[in-house]
Scaffold this motif. Structure first.
Motif, short mmCIF file in Angstrom:
data_model
loop_
_atom_site.label_atom_id
_atom_site.label_comp_id
_atom_site.label_asym_id
_atom_site.label_seq_id
_atom_site.Cartn_x
_atom_site.Cartn_y
_atom_site.Cartn_z
N GLY A 43 0.79 -1.22 0.00
CA GLY A 43 0.00 0.00 0.00
C GLY A 43 0.83 1.27 0.00
O GLY A 43 0.32 2.33 -0.35
N ASN A 44 2.10 1.16 0.40
CA ASN A 44 2.98 2.33 0.34
C ASN A 44 3.61 2.43 -1.04
O ASN A 44 4.04 1.42 -1.60
CB ASN A 44 4.08 2.17 1.40
CG ASN A 44 4.94 3.42 1.53
OD1 ASN A 44 5.74 3.74 0.65
ND2 ASN A 44 4.79 4.13 2.63
N PRO A 45 3.67 3.63 -1.64
CA PRO A 45 4.21 3.74 -3.00
C PRO A 45 5.64 3.25 -3.13
O PRO A 45 6.03 2.77 -4.19
CB PRO A 45 4.08 5.23 -3.32
CG PRO A 45 3.86 5.91 -2.01
CD PRO A 45 3.17 4.93 -1.15
N PHE A 46 6.44 3.36 -2.08
CA PHE A 46 7.81 2.90 -2.17
C PHE A 46 7.91 1.37 -2.19
O PHE A 46 8.95 0.81 -2.58
CB PHE A 46 8.65 3.45 -1.01
CG PHE A 46 8.98 4.90 -1.15
CD1 PHE A 46 9.95 5.33 -2.04
CD2 PHE A 46 8.29 5.85 -0.40
CE1 PHE A 46 10.25 6.68 -2.17
CE2 PHE A 46 8.59 7.20 -0.53
CZ PHE A 46 9.56 7.62 -1.42
N ALA A 47 6.84 0.69 -1.79
CA ALA A 47 6.81 -0.77 -1.82
C ALA A 47 6.23 -1.30 -3.12
O ALA A 47 6.27 -2.52 -3.35
CB ALA A 47 6.00 -1.30 -0.64
N GLU A 48 5.72 -0.42 -3.97
CA GLU A 48 5.04 -0.89 -5.17
C GLU A 48 5.94 -1.67 -6.12
O GLU A 48 5.50 -2.68 -6.69
CB GLU A 48 4.38 0.29 -5.90
CG GLU A 48 3.46 -0.13 -7.04
CD GLU A 48 2.31 -1.04 -6.60
OE1 GLU A 48 1.74 -1.71 -7.47
OE2 GLU A 48 2.01 -1.09 -5.40
N PRO A 49 7.21 -1.28 -6.33
CA PRO A 49 8.06 -2.12 -7.19
C PRO A 49 8.17 -3.56 -6.69
O PRO A 49 8.08 -4.50 -7.48
CB PRO A 49 9.41 -1.39 -7.16
CG PRO A 49 9.07 0.03 -6.89
CD PRO A 49 7.91 -0.03 -5.94
N ALA A 50 8.35 -3.74 -5.38
CA ALA A 50 8.42 -5.10 -4.83
C ALA A 50 7.09 -5.81 -4.97
O ALA A 50 7.03 -7.01 -5.29
CB ALA A 50 8.84 -5.05 -3.36
N ASN A 51 6.00 -5.09 -4.77
CA ASN A 51 4.67 -5.67 -4.90
C ASN A 51 4.43 -6.15 -6.33
O ASN A 51 3.89 -7.25 -6.56
CB ASN A 51 3.62 -4.63 -4.50
CG ASN A 51 2.21 -5.17 -4.56
OD1 ASN A 51 1.94 -6.28 -4.10
ND2 ASN A 51 1.30 -4.40 -5.13
N LEU A 52 4.82 -5.34 -7.31
CA LEU A 52 4.66 -5.73 -8.71
C LEU A 52 5.45 -6.99 -9.02
O LEU A 52 4.96 -7.90 -9.71
CB LEU A 52 5.10 -4.58 -9.61
CG LEU A 52 4.18 -3.36 -9.63
CD1 LEU A 52 4.85 -2.19 -10.35
CD2 LEU A 52 2.84 -3.69 -10.29
N TYR A 53 6.67 -7.05 -8.53
CA TYR A 53 7.48 -8.24 -8.72
C TYR A 53 6.80 -9.47 -8.11
O TYR A 53 6.66 -10.52 -8.77
CB TYR A 53 8.86 -8.03 -8.09
CG TYR A 53 9.60 -9.30 -7.75
CD1 TYR A 53 10.14 -10.11 -8.75
CD2 TYR A 53 9.74 -9.70 -6.41
CE1 TYR A 53 10.80 -11.30 -8.42
CE2 TYR A 53 10.41 -10.87 -6.09
CZ TYR A 53 10.93 -11.67 -7.09
OH TYR A 53 11.58 -12.84 -6.77
N LEU A 54 6.35 -9.36 -6.86
CA LEU A 54 5.77 -10.50 -6.17
C LEU A 54 4.49 -11.00 -6.81
O LEU A 54 4.15 -12.18 -6.71
CB LEU A 54 5.50 -10.15 -4.70
CG LEU A 54 6.72 -10.08 -3.79
CD1 LEU A 54 6.34 -9.51 -2.43
CD2 LEU A 54 7.37 -11.45 -3.63
N HIS A 55 3.79 -10.11 -7.48
CA HIS A 55 2.52 -10.49 -8.08
C HIS A 55 2.58 -10.65 -9.59
O HIS A 55 1.57 -10.59 -10.29
CB HIS A 55 1.42 -9.52 -7.65
CG HIS A 55 1.08 -9.66 -6.19
ND1 HIS A 55 1.73 -8.95 -5.20
CD2 HIS A 55 0.23 -10.50 -5.55
CE1 HIS A 55 1.26 -9.32 -4.02
NE2 HIS A 55 0.36 -10.25 -4.21
N GLY A 56 3.81 -10.87 -10.09
CA GLY A 56 3.96 -11.36 -11.45
C GLY A 56 4.07 -10.33 -12.55
O GLY A 56 4.11 -10.71 -13.73
#
Length: 224
Positions: A43-56
């Protein structure tokens, strides 16, 4: 005076979130100034790159993104969280209890590499996060060891109970097995505290594990 940083580490489904919260409750009951941090910060914008990676979004398998590239995605979130959130509290003497940290990059990303390349990667990783980004090094890393087959069942149950989708790490059982094998080797060589969280293929109770984690944590805080 800097505080203390205690990190719970382990492969997915090993009980990191549960033990993090239990230790925080114990510290709070003793009026010890403490904070919890949890990565990635969904939910934090700085975590979005990692989130995108984790979700394919960058590939549907963990190996589609190399160890160093994936590590940078998670490190960005960690650096921002330190600057935005908990750095001042830690620097003023507070106790930080982390559910995952730089050590998660070690656990998950080193397993993508041949064994003879893993330690060079770890040298790069720790230099990058602890020296180049000036993030604090953990004072104690508690590695929760859960056999891969038991972890898979815990992940399945959690997904059924919460409705949360599994990420590309959790979907790949072979990847989780490799993570566990490399992580145990890393944990022992780096002298992380290793706690076995299952006996004869059955998970131990959270209360039993908590007794061990508290002994380690209070040993650190009391200087023995």
């Amino acid at each position: 005076m800097k505080g203390k940083l205690i990190v719970f580490e382990g492969t997915d489904g090993s009980g990191k979130a549960t033990q993090t919260k239990r230790l925080l409750q114990s510290l709070e009951a003793r009026n010890i100034p403490c904070r919890e941090i949890d990565f990635p910060r969904y939910g934090n914008p700085f975590a979005e790159p990692a989130n995108l990676y984790l979700h394919g979004a960058l590939g549907d398998k963990p190996g589609d993104v190399g160890a160093c590239a994936a590590s940078v995605l998670f490190a960005v979130d960690r650096f921002a969280s330190y600057k935005q959130d908990w750095g001042g509290f830690y620097e003023s003497g507070g106790v930080i209890v982390a559910n995952r940290y730089t050590t998660s990059n070690a656990v998950h990303q080193a397993s993508k590499l041949p064994e003879d390349q893993r330690w060079a990667f770890l040298d790069w990783l720790f230099d990058f996060e602890y020296r180049r980004l000036s993030l604090p090094e953990p004072d104690l890393v508690i590695y929760l060891h859960m056999p891969a087959e038991v972890s898979a069942e815990m992940i399945r149950q959690r997904s059924q109970e919460t409705g949360a989708a599994v990420d590309i790490h959790e979907q790949d059982q072979e990847y989780l097995r490799r993570c566990q094998e490399s992580a145990l080797d890393i944990a022992r060589k780096l002298r992380w505290a290793v706690i076995d969280c299952a006996v004869q293929g059955r998970p131990r109770s959270p209360q039993e594990i908590q007794q061990q984690t508290e002994a380690l944590a209070y040993g650190l805080l009391n200087g023995y």
